[in-house]
Design an enzyme around this catalytic site. Structure first.
Site, PDB file in Angstrom:
ATOM      1  N   PHE A 175       0.773  -1.147  -0.036  1.00 42.04           N
ATOM      2  CA  PHE A 175       0.149  -0.094   0.015  1.00 42.04           C
ATOM      3  C   PHE A 175       0.991   1.267  -0.066  1.00 42.04           C
ATOM      4  O   PHE A 175       0.612   2.188   0.898  1.00 42.04           O
ATOM      5  CB  PHE A 175      -0.923   0.063   1.418  1.00 42.04           C
ATOM      6  N   HIS A 176       1.876   1.337  -0.667  1.00 43.05           N
ATOM      7  CA  HIS A 176       2.522   2.360  -1.308  1.00 43.05           C
ATOM      8  C   HIS A 176       3.243   2.564  -2.447  1.00 43.05           C
ATOM      9  O   HIS A 176       3.318   1.267  -3.027  1.00 43.05           O
ATOM     10  CB  HIS A 176       3.819   2.576  -0.020  1.00 43.05           C
TER      11      HIS A 176
END
Ligand code: T46
Length: 140
Positions: free
Chosen positions: A54-55
């Site tokens: 999630f980045h």
């Protein structure tokens, strides 16, 4: 018509050196990997139903290989999103810079090996998806 992969990303087959004793795969920086390797890390023991990532990274290229077990990596360049199942030690996923990544469906025996073009730097992470979209749009 096939959908293009996210920018700078794609699967690569690694050369398997097997004999009657078993198998061996070697990965050489700047040869099998299109960057000099500055860092190696591996992710293992991920709990059931846990997702990671999630980045995105501003300036980092990586090569990820599931050397044991399996997981699913979703890559997104801001326009194209594609899911890759990593379940073979001879299949590596190249991940270019400015790619949002999420990792899902880790098997209990998953060991995800990652070769990286740079040392760890928290300042290189974009951890908010809307910020990521804005930064991608600004690059176009
Ligand atoms: C990525 C995906 C595939 C370090 O101290 N050094 C390191 O080299 C790394 C990678 C992490 N860390 C620390 C930072 C956190 O305290 O280890 C902890 C877990 O890292 P993170 O939450 O970023 O882990 P993931 O699985 O979400 O993401 C990792 C990488 O960070 C990332 O670059 O592309 O794997």
């Amino acid at each position: 018509m096939s959908v293009p992969a996210p920018r700078g990303c794609g699967l690569r087959t690694l050369d398997l050196k097997g004999d009657e004793r078993g198998s061996l795969i070697s990965i050489e920086g700047s040869r099998d990997v299109p960057f000099p390797i500055q860092r190696v890390y591996y992710i293992f023991g991920t709990q059931l139903n846990v997702s990671r990532g999630f980045h995105a990274h501003v300036d980092l290229t990586q090569l990820a290989v599931c050397v044991s077990g399996s997981c699913v990596m979703a890559l997104d360049d801001g326009s194209v999103r594609q899911e890759f199942t990593l379940d073979r030690p001879d299949t590596a996923l190249l991940i270019g810079p400015m790619i949002w990544r999420e990792m899902h469906q880790f098997s209990p025996d998953c060991v995800l090996l990652v070769l990286a073009s740079r040392w760890y730097d928290e300042a290189d992470y974009i951890r908010n998806y809307e910020d990521f979209k804005d930064k991608v749009a600004a690059l176009r």
